[in-house]
Design a protein around this motif. Structure first.
Motif, mmCIF file in Angstrom:
data_model
loop_
_atom_site.group_PDB
_atom_site.id
_atom_site.type_symbol
_atom_site.label_atom_id
_atom_site.label_comp_id
_atom_site.label_asym_id
_atom_site.label_seq_id
_atom_site.Cartn_x
_atom_site.Cartn_y
_atom_site.Cartn_z
ATOM 1 N N ARG A 3 -12.235 7.022 6.942
ATOM 2 C CA ARG A 3 -12.695 5.948 6.064
ATOM 3 C C ARG A 3 -14.224 5.903 6.008
ATOM 4 N NH1 ARG A 3 -8.803 2.245 4.459
ATOM 5 N NH2 ARG A 3 -10.241 0.479 4.455
ATOM 6 N N TYR A 7 -3.736 -7.290 9.713
ATOM 7 C CA TYR A 7 -5.147 -7.110 10.065
ATOM 8 C C TYR A 7 -5.864 -8.443 9.912
ATOM 9 C CZ TYR A 7 -4.666 -2.009 9.772
ATOM 10 O OH TYR A 7 -4.306 -0.706 9.986
ATOM 11 N N GLU A 64 -7.072 7.733 8.383
ATOM 12 C CA GLU A 64 -5.911 7.163 7.687
ATOM 13 C C GLU A 64 -5.213 8.249 6.870
ATOM 14 O OE1 GLU A 64 -7.469 4.296 4.883
ATOM 15 O OE2 GLU A 64 -8.110 5.862 3.494
ATOM 16 N N LEU A 114 2.907 -1.005 4.315
ATOM 17 C CA LEU A 114 2.598 0.391 3.981
ATOM 18 C C LEU A 114 3.870 1.153 3.637
ATOM 19 C CD1 LEU A 114 0.351 0.613 7.086
ATOM 20 C CD2 LEU A 114 -0.543 1.128 4.815
ATOM 21 N N ALA A 124 -2.412 0.502 12.477
ATOM 22 C CA ALA A 124 -1.020 0.459 11.994
ATOM 23 C C ALA A 124 -0.329 1.813 12.126
ATOM 24 C CB ALA A 124 -0.994 0.022 10.531
ATOM 25 N N ASN A 125 -1.070 2.866 12.404
ATOM 26 C CA ASN A 125 -0.507 4.207 12.240
ATOM 27 C C ASN A 125 0.072 4.876 13.480
ATOM 28 O OD1 ASN A 125 -1.222 3.859 9.639
ATOM 29 N ND2 ASN A 125 -2.800 5.421 9.570
ATOM 30 N N PHE A 162 -13.391 -1.683 5.289
ATOM 31 C CA PHE A 162 -12.857 -2.192 6.550
ATOM 32 C C PHE A 162 -12.577 -0.994 7.449
ATOM 33 C CE2 PHE A 162 -11.715 -5.752 3.730
ATOM 34 C CZ PHE A 162 -12.275 -6.793 4.467
ATOM 35 N N LEU A 198 -6.251 4.336 12.244
ATOM 36 C CA LEU A 198 -6.053 2.925 11.890
ATOM 37 C C LEU A 198 -4.933 2.376 12.772
ATOM 38 C CD1 LEU A 198 -6.223 2.558 7.994
ATOM 39 C CD2 LEU A 198 -7.781 1.622 9.703
ATOM 40 N N VAL A 223 0.864 -1.190 0.000
ATOM 41 C CA VAL A 223 0.000 0.000 0.000
ATOM 42 C C VAL A 223 0.898 1.237 0.000
ATOM 43 C CG1 VAL A 223 -1.690 1.294 1.386
ATOM 44 C CG2 VAL A 223 -1.820 -1.204 1.296
ATOM 45 N N PRO A 272 -4.108 9.393 3.240
ATOM 46 C CA PRO A 272 -4.606 9.088 1.900
ATOM 47 C C PRO A 272 -3.663 8.112 1.189
ATOM 48 C CG PRO A 272 -4.723 11.439 2.308
ATOM 49 C CD PRO A 272 -3.964 10.841 3.467
ATOM 50 N N GLY A 273 -4.214 7.275 0.354
ATOM 51 C CA GLY A 273 -3.393 6.310 -0.371
ATOM 52 C C GLY A 273 -4.201 5.088 -0.726
ATOM 53 N N GLY A 274 -3.514 4.029 -1.152
ATOM 54 C CA GLY A 274 -4.223 2.808 -1.498
ATOM 55 C C GLY A 274 -3.280 1.747 -2.019
ATOM 56 N N LYS A 275 -3.853 0.659 -2.485
ATOM 57 C CA LYS A 275 -3.061 -0.516 -2.862
ATOM 58 C C LYS A 275 -2.197 -0.250 -4.095
ATOM 59 C CE LYS A 275 -6.280 -3.865 -0.958
ATOM 60 N NZ LYS A 275 -7.612 -3.232 -0.944
ATOM 61 N N HIS A 315 -8.199 -8.896 7.860
ATOM 62 C CA HIS A 315 -8.518 -9.055 6.438
ATOM 63 C C HIS A 315 -7.294 -9.039 5.533
ATOM 64 C CE1 HIS A 315 -8.236 -4.745 7.123
ATOM 65 N NE2 HIS A 315 -8.041 -4.575 5.827
#
Ligand SMILES: Nc1nc2c([nH]c(=O)n2[C@@H]2O[C@H](COP(=O)(O)OP(=O)(O)OP(=O)(O)O)[C@@H](O)[C@H]2O)c(=O)[nH]1
Length: 312
Positions: A23, A75, A34, A82, A118-119, A28, A116, A6, A36-39, A77
């Motif tokens: 989100r 997670y 979070e 990152l 992870a942050n 999820f 989130l 990500v 901004p961003g994505g896969k 899921h």
């Protein structure tokens, strides 16, 4: 579980604030905040994904993005990796297409929640400044070092390491007591190199672990801030496992203070920290003028002995 890459953007304004998005329902962790961003798509680099995501999500065009830290989190899921970037220049009007809300935030005064999971370490890393000043009172004398420290603090230095193992004990303690008080008067944080007891006694913000201490330590010293000196990949890995807040890696260039150590050069420095979960300062012959180069290489900033003090 398969790892999902990500790209995540810390979009920074000159005052140090950064953008978070909340989100949307139906994803999820709905309602969580979070970056901004994505896969990252299979045919993309993390940087390419970053540029695409910020265009799609926010309608902005990235001009300058520095690679920063890489953090993994498992997670329910997904196992995410990152890739954080610090975006310091962009153009276009912010138009959000995916979040419930956007908010400019400061790491030391966050007023949105929850983040989130992870942050959390990312927010701590965002509180680290770009310059880490390292004392050398043993070389220039305590009075000269205190004067140089006062001036640098006046000019905005906010993170200091007292590295005075070469000083006789009494003189070292006297110097450190004055230096800690001076840093705190200016709202700067100060770490003592190698001496946990002295750090406790003086109310310092933390300790900085020299390599031998880093490799011997089984547990993170109990201080708000822990830094570690590293020269290679195994030492960087050790600092991460120990849970240090940041590392210093060098020498990037040959220096007068460590003539026996071969220089890494910027390319090797960048390669060594490419997947670092910890922010890393570049050390070795660093001056303010080296900061853009260090940031472009993925560093948190520069750590300097001679280069941090303007009066010697
Ligand atoms: N964008 C972003 N994602 C993050 C952050 N922290 C973090 O753990 N993540 C995780 O990284 C993944 C981001 O993927 P994404 O935003 O493209 O996808 P998504 O899970 O919302 O849904 P999708 O399957 O529809 O693409 C999510 O699993 C998210 O939980 C962050 O700060 N920013």
């Amino acid at each position: 579980m398969k790892k999902v890459d990500v790209a995540a953007a810390v979009i920074l304004r000159p005052d140090g604030s950064f953008l978070l998005g909340q989100r949307a329902p139906g994803t999820f962790y709905p309602g969580y905040w979070e970056f901004p961003g994505g896969k990252v798509e299979p045919d993309e680099t993390p940087r390419e994904a970053l540029v695409r995501e910020l265009h799609e999500e926010l309608g902005i065009a990235v001009e300058t993005a520095h690679p920063w830290i890489v953090r993994e989190h498992v997670y329910e899921h997904a196992h995410v990796r990152l890739h954080f970037f610090r975006v310091v220049a962009w153009h276009g009007e912010l138009q959000d297409h995916v979040h419930t809300a956007l908010s400019w935030q400061r790491a030391d005064a966050l007023d949105v929640a929850p983040m989130l999971p992870a942050n959390a370490p990312v927010l701590k890393a965002l509180q680290l400044p770009a310059v880490y000043g390292i004392s050398h009172a043993h070389a220039i004398g305590a009075d000269a070092q205190l004067a140089a420290l006062a001036q640098a603090l006046q000019q905005g230095l906010r993170l200091v390491q007292l590295r005075e193992a070469a000083m006789p004990e009494l003189a070292r303690e006297g110097f450190a007591a004055q230096a800690v008080a001076l840093c705190h008067r200016h709202g700067a944080r100060v770490l003592i190199n190698g001496d946990t007891q002295l750090a406790w006694a003086l109310g310092a913000d933390g300790v900085h672990l020299p390599v031998e201490k880093l490799m011997q330590s089984r547990q993170r010293p109990e201080f708000p801030l822990v830094g570690a000196s590293c020269h290679d990949a195994p030492e960087l890995a050790r600092a991460a496992v120990l849970g240090a807040d940041f590392a210093v890696l060098g020498p990037v260039q040959a220096t007068a203070s460590h003539p026996q150590q071969p220089a890494l050069g910027w390319e090797k420095f960048a390669r060594l920290i490419e997947y670092s979960p910890l922010p890393v300062y570049a050390l070795g012959g660093m001056r303010q003028a080296d900061l853009p180069r260090a940031l472009a290489a993925g560093a948190q900033g520069i750590a300097a002995i001679r280069g941090a003090w303007t009066t010697d």
